[in-house]
Design an enzyme around this catalytic site. Structure first.
Site, mmCIF file in Angstrom:
data_model
loop_
_atom_site.group_PDB
_atom_site.id
_atom_site.type_symbol
_atom_site.label_atom_id
_atom_site.label_comp_id
_atom_site.label_asym_id
_atom_site.label_seq_id
_atom_site.Cartn_x
_atom_site.Cartn_y
_atom_site.Cartn_z
ATOM 1 N N ASP A 96 13.651 -7.216 -36.253
ATOM 2 C CA ASP A 96 12.826 -6.203 -36.900
ATOM 3 C C ASP A 96 13.769 -5.283 -37.662
ATOM 4 O OD1 ASP A 96 10.952 -4.418 -37.668
ATOM 5 O OD2 ASP A 96 10.256 -3.884 -35.660
ATOM 6 N N ASP B 133 9.280 -7.327 -42.892
ATOM 7 C CA ASP B 133 10.543 -6.906 -42.277
ATOM 8 C C ASP B 133 10.735 -7.446 -40.862
ATOM 9 O OD1 ASP B 133 8.589 -5.439 -41.089
ATOM 10 O OD2 ASP B 133 9.766 -3.611 -40.935
ATOM 11 N N GLU B 134 9.939 -8.435 -40.524
ATOM 12 C CA GLU B 134 10.083 -8.992 -39.183
ATOM 13 C C GLU B 134 10.111 -10.492 -39.246
ATOM 14 O OE1 GLU B 134 7.380 -7.324 -35.932
ATOM 15 O OE2 GLU B 134 6.504 -6.632 -37.811
#
Lengths: 362, 433
Positions: free
Chosen positions: B29, B127-128
């Protein structure tokens, strides 16, 4: 109109007209055949606006006249009748067909609706050997496209030159070229795009021992082939044929010679696994390989004379089969330059027929 | 950004229920992703409260906060808060527009970086992502040694991200996606957390239920009514009761409370049953300008075919999607003679469809959405039939390959068509997916 004729003669003539009949069209008149009788000759015509066939038949004419009847109906009646001789006559808008014991009354179609046969009488070539012509048409038409979105590719490029008539067809995946040479007289050099389907029909209409004459009309919109009393007029395809010359190889780097039946059989079997097959050439043999995620894999080797470095190339098996089958020699030459360049198929004796096949990029 | 595709994850838990022994999943993350990217690129923003906004105003006067930097979070600014509220909390913060194409491009590079470690990488959001380390660690015996090695890989990955992207990430490692994701949330920012299966009950039990993926405010209310406050409570609750109350979701929740999740790390771009590639664009206020629409379409076709080439697909049917006024949208399709992954045949077909629609007289109102999609797909490795046209003119294929190489290296925006210059929406269409 009134005439009598031998049933067999009539059947033969009516049968020849079948390729210019449009049975299921918007215009019923195009499903008809026009019969006109005048002094001992019957002229029969069919016309579906794309092509037109005219043929003649001997008869004893009692009364001149014209009528149009449904082709399929007439064909079936004449074919199934048992009588040797039939009598045809028109009464009003009905046609009466009489045999010894049978009697038919058929409604006719309006004569004035029947399209006129175009005048196509400028001689281009005379005296083409029908056997060679038929063979070339049958070979080349295989590579023509069936996709109506690209009309030019549905035709065969018919190039009349000093050294012969070259026929070219392509559906953009393969390209077939053949040349008919010798024995004919050329009046003018030019090229035409003739629908492949019509040419193929023509090859069924004419018989191998005849001579074929080729005419064009004034505007180069239609052409006519005449052989053995049959005139077959075809509407040309307008457009530009792709520049095929660049595909004709000057020299082939890697050449394999194999037995046609052996390699054809191997390809047929391997194509069960995947329609895209790979040919691995090298070490005096060709290995035909098929792999598929769903099915599995297959491999078969065929003995070949091969004089190059090992190379692997993939093709669509259907196109390959078509090309190999078109060669009528015992041994075929398979020429390859690079895995992403077209391959060439031809007979060993190096005659005029060439089949160029685009590879599959893997 | 940390909103979960909860359903997917839970449903995945139901799938298979296969042996989880020995699996090792890493969740990554990015820390304050949008803000960190801006701080990396603009030195002025570093060490200051920075608020990245989703806003249509030029001065970030309204809209919502997309991401707040850790400095800004100290002032209580959170993602989803209105910009107005953020301003009142921290007037001296820097407020900037979100540059989504840039973040997407970064995300793509992040994915490539992770793919160096394992080919099983699932992009979960911008974003993960999840990385399945199981195949990589198979040579170590299950247990302590394997987890140690997983930690080492996690550290390497973080180091790579720091060195190559100049960003920090929080990494969580666990026996499945659920655990890995929870683990990465324990230490933020820049954390590296391993949750061992044996620690799981102790760690999970005291956490409030809404820390579980898929439990939101409403679900928490329902659970509270049942006397369930923590994950431990949930795990102790009878499974049948949950099932009775919530149906399928109930039993999945119960599984999740025990830290079980059978969902596999699905490699992105390899989604089973990939049916089409498409892009569409909403045109604000609509337009009747055919030239503008055609140009937009060209950009869309470029983006679609770029994605097709990248994922190794060829397609044959081109569909044009249109929305006229605010009525329901509709589509028109055409099938090409051959499979392709090049922009010009796709564009030519889409443009013809568009022109036909434009001349149909049905456009009583301006066009508000235009989109193009390509279907009837085939994998590229199944082979592409070369045609005579390819050999007569191989330029487009070469051009596409060259452009792809440039974009792979320098980002989607590195090179674009002149006619698309200045069109923000079409530059570097969100390709990172």
């Amino acid at each position: 109109m009134k005439f009598s004729a031998l049933r067999e003669d009539l059947v033969k003539s009516v049968h020849l007209l079948q390729y210019s009949v449009s049975a299921r069209g918007m215009m019923p008149i195009l499903s008809g055949v026009k019969i006109s009788s005048s002094s001992d000759v019957l002229t029969m015509t069919s016309n579906d606006l794309e092509s037109s066939t005219t043929t003649t038949c001997a008869a004893q004419v009692e009364e001149d006249g014209v009528c149009v009847v449904n082709h399929k109906l007439l064909m079936e009646l004449l074919r199934d009748m048992k009588d040797e001789k039939v009598l045809l006559s028109t009464v009003g808008n009905e046609m009466v067909l009489e045999g010894g014991k049978s009697y038919f009354k058929i409604f006719t179609l309006p004569v004035e609706d029947f399209p006129t046969t175009p005048e196509v009488d400028r001689a281009v070539v005379k005296g083409i050997d029908a056997a060679a012509f038929i063979k070339s048409v049958q070979r080349v038409s295989r590579a023509a496209s069936k996709d109506e979105k690209r009309p030019t590719l549905m035709g065969i490029l018919f190039e009349v030159g000093k050294n012969g008539i070259r026929m070219v067809s392509t559906d953009s995946y393969r390209l077939a070229v053949d040349v008919v040479r010798n024995g004919f007289e050329v009046f003018e050099e030019d090229s035409y795009i003739i629908p492949a389907g019509a040419l193929l029909n023509l090859s069924r209409v004419i018989t191998a021992d005849e001579k074929v004459d080729f005419y064009r009309d004034e505007n180069r919109g239609q052409v006519r082939f005449s052989a053995g009393g049959v005139d077959y007029t075809i509407r040309l395809i307008e457009g530009k044929f792709p520049k095929y010359e660049q595909f004709l190889p000057e020299s082939v780097e890697r050449k394999a010679v194999a037995n046609k039946e052996e390699i054809l059989g191997a390809i047929k079997r391997i194509s069960v696994v995947n329609s895209v097959i790979k040919l691995n050439m090298g070490g005096e043999e060709i290995t035909v390989v098929g792999e598929s995620r769903e099915v599995g894999e297959g491999k078969e080797t065929v003995k070949a004379e091969y004089d190059g470095d090992p190379v692997a190339i993939a093709f669509n098996s259907r196109f390959l089969e078509d090309g190999l089958a078109s060669v009528d020699e015992e041994e075929v030459v398979l020429g390859i330059t690079e895995p992403l360049k077209p391959g060439v198929i031809k007979g060993r004796e190096g005659e005029d027929f060439l089949y160029i096949i685009m590879p599959v990029r893997i | 950004m940390t909103q979960y595709a909860a359903h997917g994850l839970l449903r995945a838990a139901d799938r298979g229920r296969r042996e989880e022994e020995g699996r090792c999943v890493l969740h990554l993350d990015m820390d304050a992703y949008f803000a960190s990217v801006e701080q990396r690129d603009v030195p002025l923003y570093r060490d200051r409260p920075l608020v990245v906004c989703h806003t249509s105003s030029d001065f970030c006067s309204h809209g919502v906060v997309a991401t707040a930097s850790y400095e800004a979070r100290r002032w209580g600014i959170k993602a989803g808060m209105s910009v107005w509220e953020a301003r009142s909390r921290c007037p001296h913060a820097c407020f900037v527009h979100a540059d989504i194409p840039k973040y997407l491009d970064n995300a793509r590079r992040l994915r490539h970086l992770c793919e160096r470690h394992s080919h099983r990488v699932e992009v979960f959001s911008i974003d993960e992502l999840f990385v399945d380390l199981t195949p990589l660690l198979r040579r170590y015996p299950p247990g302590g040694r394997r987890w140690e090695e997983a930690l080492r890989v996690g550290g390497d990955l973080k180091e790579d991200i720091r060195r190559e992207l100049g960003l920090t990430a929080s990494v969580g490692i666990g026996a499945n996606k659920l655990v890995a994701k929870m683990a990465s949330e324990f230490h933020k920012p820049d954390g590296l957390t391993l949750v061992l299966p044996e620690q799981l009950p102790d760690i999970l039990a005291p956490l409030p239920v809404d820390r579980l993926v898929g439990v939101g405010a409403r679900m928490r209310r329902h659970l509270r009514a049942m006397g369930i406050e923590t994950i431990g409570d949930l795990a102790r609750a009878p499974r049948e009761a949950l099932q009775w109350k919530f149906g399928v979701v109930g039993s999945l929740l119960w599984e999740a409370a025990h830290g079980r999740d059978a969902g596999a790390v699905a490699r992105s771009g390899e989604v089973e049953g990939m049916k089409s590639f498409g892009h569409s664009l909403s045109l604000r206020g609509g337009t009747r300008d055919l030239e503008y629409l055609e140009n937009t379409l060209l950009g869309l076709c470029d983006a679609v075919t770029r994605r097709m080439r990248r994922d190794g697909y060829l397609g044959r049917t081109v569909s044009l999607r249109l929305r006229v006024g605010y009525a329901l949208g509709y589509a028109r399709a055409r099938t090409l003679p051959e499979h392709t992954d090049l922009p010009s045949p796709v564009y030519a077909a889409a443009r013809d469809l568009l022109r036909r629609e434009a001349s149909s007289g049905l456009w009583t109102e301006p066009v508000t959405t235009v989109g193009v999609s390509v279907s009837q797909l085939r994998r590229r490795e199944e082979g592409k039939q070369v045609t005579i046209w390819d050999i007569m003119d191989p330029r487009e294929e070469r051009l596409a390959a060259a452009l792809d190489a440039i974009r792979d290296r320098y980002g989607e925006k590195a090179v674009t068509r002149a006619s698309l210059l200045g069109d923000f929406a079409l530059s570097g269409m969100n390709l990172a997916r």
